[in-house]
Structures are given as structure tokens and as C-alpha cells.
Design a protein around this motif. Structure first.
Motif, PDB file in Angstrom:
ATOM      1  N   ALA A 277      45.064  13.794  43.918  1.00 18.09           N
ATOM      2  CA  ALA A 277      43.942  14.370  43.878  1.00 18.09           C
ATOM      3  C   ALA A 277      43.923  15.737  43.194  1.00 18.09           C
ATOM      4  N   SER A 278      44.860  16.545  43.552  1.00 15.59           N
ATOM      5  CA  SER A 278      45.152  17.893  42.994  1.00 15.59           C
ATOM      6  C   SER A 278      45.296  17.827  41.382  1.00 15.59           C
ATOM      7  N   ILE A 279      46.202  16.851  41.086  1.00 16.48           N
ATOM      8  CA  ILE A 279      46.657  16.815  39.650  1.00 16.48           C
ATOM      9  C   ILE A 279      45.523  16.290  39.106  1.00 16.48           C
ATOM     10  N   ALA A 280      44.710  15.182  39.537  1.00  9.00           N
ATOM     11  CA  ALA A 280      43.590  14.729  38.655  1.00  9.00           C
ATOM     12  C   ALA A 280      42.551  15.723  38.350  1.00  9.00           C
ATOM     13  N   ARG A 281      42.317  16.397  39.669  1.00  8.94           N
ATOM     14  CA  ARG A 281      41.220  17.494  39.632  1.00  8.94           C
ATOM     15  C   ARG A 281      41.513  18.617  38.477  1.00  8.94           C
ATOM     16  N   THR A 282      42.724  19.081  38.511  1.00  8.61           N
ATOM     17  CA  THR A 282      43.106  20.331  37.560  1.00  8.61           C
ATOM     18  C   THR A 282      43.638  19.839  36.311  1.00  8.61           C
ATOM     19  N   GLN A 283      44.164  18.758  36.193  1.00 10.14           N
ATOM     20  CA  GLN A 283      44.582  18.260  34.814  1.00 10.14           C
ATOM     21  C   GLN A 283      44.152  17.078  34.123  1.00 10.14           C
ATOM     22  N   GLY A 284      43.324  16.429  35.012  1.00 13.33           N
ATOM     23  CA  GLY A 284      42.823  14.995  34.449  1.00 13.33           C
ATOM     24  C   GLY A 284      43.855  13.879  34.728  1.00 13.33           C
TER      25      GLY A 284
END
Length: 340
Positions: A277-284
Motif C-alpha cells: 500500500a505504501s509503494i502504491a500510494r507514493t509511486q503508483g
């Protein structure tokens, strides 16, 4: 004794092999699924160890580039990651941590191929529509053994690749003080979630390609064993490329979990889902496929090198053992007239 008469021994050896002509089919030394149950277990273990060293060490510079791309908080290309390593650590930085993974892959791959052979012997079964799934399950069993051994080595290796710590011992002691035993196995669940389907896909793709390309039929051509060998490597390489591409998101998460430091830095806490979720939120969603190209470039030859080396060394050990013990299998009636 016949061992003291080399000419007589060679003559008897040739006669023994000629007597077998027409009664035994030539064994394919690169055959993945047809196993000779008489092969000693230690030969599988030794061949697996050699395969592990060849796979990891030969692909290590690309693995270093992939680790930097996946661990970076901002998006960087493969060329930028390479330039960054060379500028900060020099050429030796491309191989930093190789000794750690080299030491770990010996027991890990011995466990992988040893457990794989045992699983195939027990669950491989006859040729039917369910065989690919059973073979994939055998690969999953072997992967579980492999990752349970290699994960602590892989954690230390990736931190050394990023230029942290003065060496492997300093890294291990620092992790023990700050993170405890769990720090070494924090990424094991995601490693299994990555590698179990990876190896399952490799086996499934290899089986489908072999059937499509009629690789087994090439064994009936002149010099069939040598003629079919390149096709085995090709099928394995394609399987590795497909598996590497499809499992890249889990590999990105694994790298983040293994290289994050305690505290707010790095991947957010919360395990696999929290990190994703952190990766998807910050980098898509593109962030989950960071390092795709080097991962595919690693997985393609790795699958071919690992399985190819394993089957080659296994067959060589079997042939050597067979030749070494041939004297004991030659009828003693041939030797008696030569005894003093």
C-alpha cells in the motif's frame, strides 16, 4: 586382480558395454522429469550446490543493480543505479555481498534439489493432465526448504549491496542488536509468496514449451542427447523470463522489507500489505514493477544456468560413479586367466 591389468580392464569394459547395446535406452542427462531412482542422494545434493553457486555468482552484478532500483525511494533507471554503485563503491561494489550469498546458496540449493527429487519420486506420478500441477507443487516444496535456509543470507547480502555496514559480520551483529532474530526472517513470508509461484511458473512453462517444440522427439535424432540439450536450456530460460516478470511486484516488496531500517525510514511498517500500500500510494502501480528489466535479465539465464548445471553435474557424477564401479560389475571369469 583385474585392476592391475589396464588393457584387460578396458577390453572387459568395452565388452560389457557392447553386451548392453540394444537392451537399454540412452539416458537423457538433461531430462528434468524422468528420474533414475538409482542415483544416490548425495549426487543430487552435490549437483544442486554447484548449480546454486553458478546461478547466483554469475548473475550477481545484475542483482546488485536490481536491488538498488527496488530499494531507492525515487524512481531510477538501471543505468543510473549502475552509475551510482560505481561512483560510491567502485567496481567492487557490484560484487559486494557475493561471498555471503555464495556461502548460503550451497546448503540452500542442496536442500532445494534434494527435496525436489524426493518430492518428484513421491508425488510425480504418471503422465496425465494433473502432472504439471503436481510438478509445480514439488517445486513449491523445494522452494520452501530453499528459502528457509537462504533468507537470512539474502537479507545480509542486500544490505551489503546498498553499501551499508563494514562487512557481513558487522551487518549481522547490527541486525541482531536492533531487530533480533525476527529481523533475519522478516521477509520469509513474502519470499515464499514470490518464489513458490516463480518456480511453479518455471516448471509449467518448461513443460508446455517442451511439448510444443517436441523436444523429447529430438532425442531420437542422431546425437540426440546433444541435439536436445540446447532446447532444454531454451525452455528453462523462457520459463524463467515469464516467471520473473509476473512475480516482480512481490520481489519489490521483499526487497523493501529486507532493506528497510527500524523506524519511519524506508517501507512503512505493516508487513506485506502495508508495504504494498505504501509503494502504491507514493509511486503508483508502476512502483511495484520497479526493476522489471534487470529481474527478467537475471531470471532468464538463472533458470537455464541453475537447472542446466544441476542436470549436467548430476549426470557427470552418475557417469563417473558408474565408470569407477564398473570393475566390480565385470564378470570375474574374464579376469581369472590373468590372475597370478
Amino acid at each position: 586382480h583385474i585392476g592391475s591389468h589396464p588393457v584387460a580392464f578396458l577390453f572387459a569394459l568395452a565388452q560389457h558395454r557392447c553386451s548392453m547395446t540394444g537392451h537399454e535406452e540412452p539416458e537423457d542427462p538433461f531430462e528434468w522429469e524422468v528420474r533414475d531412482s538409482s542415483t544416490p542422494f548425495w549426487q543430487h545434493v552435490a549437483a544442486g550446490s554447484c548449480a546454486g553457486v553458478m546461478e547466483h555468482v554469475s548473475m550477481y552484478p545484475l542483482d546488485t543493480v536490481k536491488t538498488h532500483m527496488q530499494a531507492s525511494p525515487v524512481r531510477i533507471s538501471a543505468s543510473e543505479a549502475t552509475r551510482q554503485v560505481l561512483q560510491v563503491q567502485g567496481a567492487r561494489g557490484m560484487m559486494r555481498g557475493a561471498a555471503v550469498i555464495g556461502a548460503g546458496c550451497v546448503p540452500a540449493h542442496a536442500g532445494f534439489f534434494g527435496s525436489y527429487e524426493l518430492a518428484v519420486e513421491r508425488y510425480g506420478g504418471a503422465e496425465d493432465s494433473n502432472r504439471p500441477m503436481r510438478m509445480a507443487a514439488c517445486g513449491g516444496i523445494a522452494t520452501t526448504v530453499h528459502d528457509s535456509i537462504l533468507t537470512p543470507y539474502d537479507v545480509v547480502k542486500q544490505r551489503l549491496q546498498l553499501g551499508r555496514h563494514s562487512g557481513a559480520w558487522d551487518c549481522a551483529m547490527s541486525m541482531w542488536r536492533l531487530e533480533g532474530f525476527r529481523g533475519f526472517y522478516r521477509s520469509l513470508p513474502v519470499a515464499l509468496a514470490t518464489n513458490v509461484p516463480y518456480n511453479g511458473i518455471v516448471v509449467a512453462c518448461n513443460d508446455a514449451l517442451r511439448r510444443k517444440l517436441n523436444v523429447d522427439e529430438k532425442m531420437n535424432s542422431p546425437n540426440g542427447i546433444l541435439a536436445a540439450a540446447p532446447w532444454h536450456f531454451l525452455c528453462a530460460g523462457v520459463g524463467g523470463a515469464v516467471a520473473g516478470a509476473l512475480t516482480t511486484p512481490m520481489d519489490v516488496i521483499k526487497t523493501r522489507l529486507q532493506t528497510r531500517v527500524p523506524g519511519p525510514a524506508g517501507c512503512a511498517s505493516g508487513g506485506i500489505l502495508g508495504c504494498a500500500a505504501s509503494i502504491a500510494r507514493t509511486q503508483g502501480l508502476r512502483g511495484l514493477f520497479r526493476g522489471l528489466v534487470p529481474r527478467v535479465l537475471i531470471a532468464t539465464p538463472s533458470a537455464a544456468v541453475s537447472w542446466g548445471t544441476y542436470e549436467t553435474v548430476r549426470s557427470a557424477l552418475g557417469e563417473f560413479s558408474s565408470s569407477w564401479s564398473m570393475e566390480d560389475r565385470i564378470p570375474m571369469v574374464i579376469a581369472r586367466p590373468l590372475l597370478h
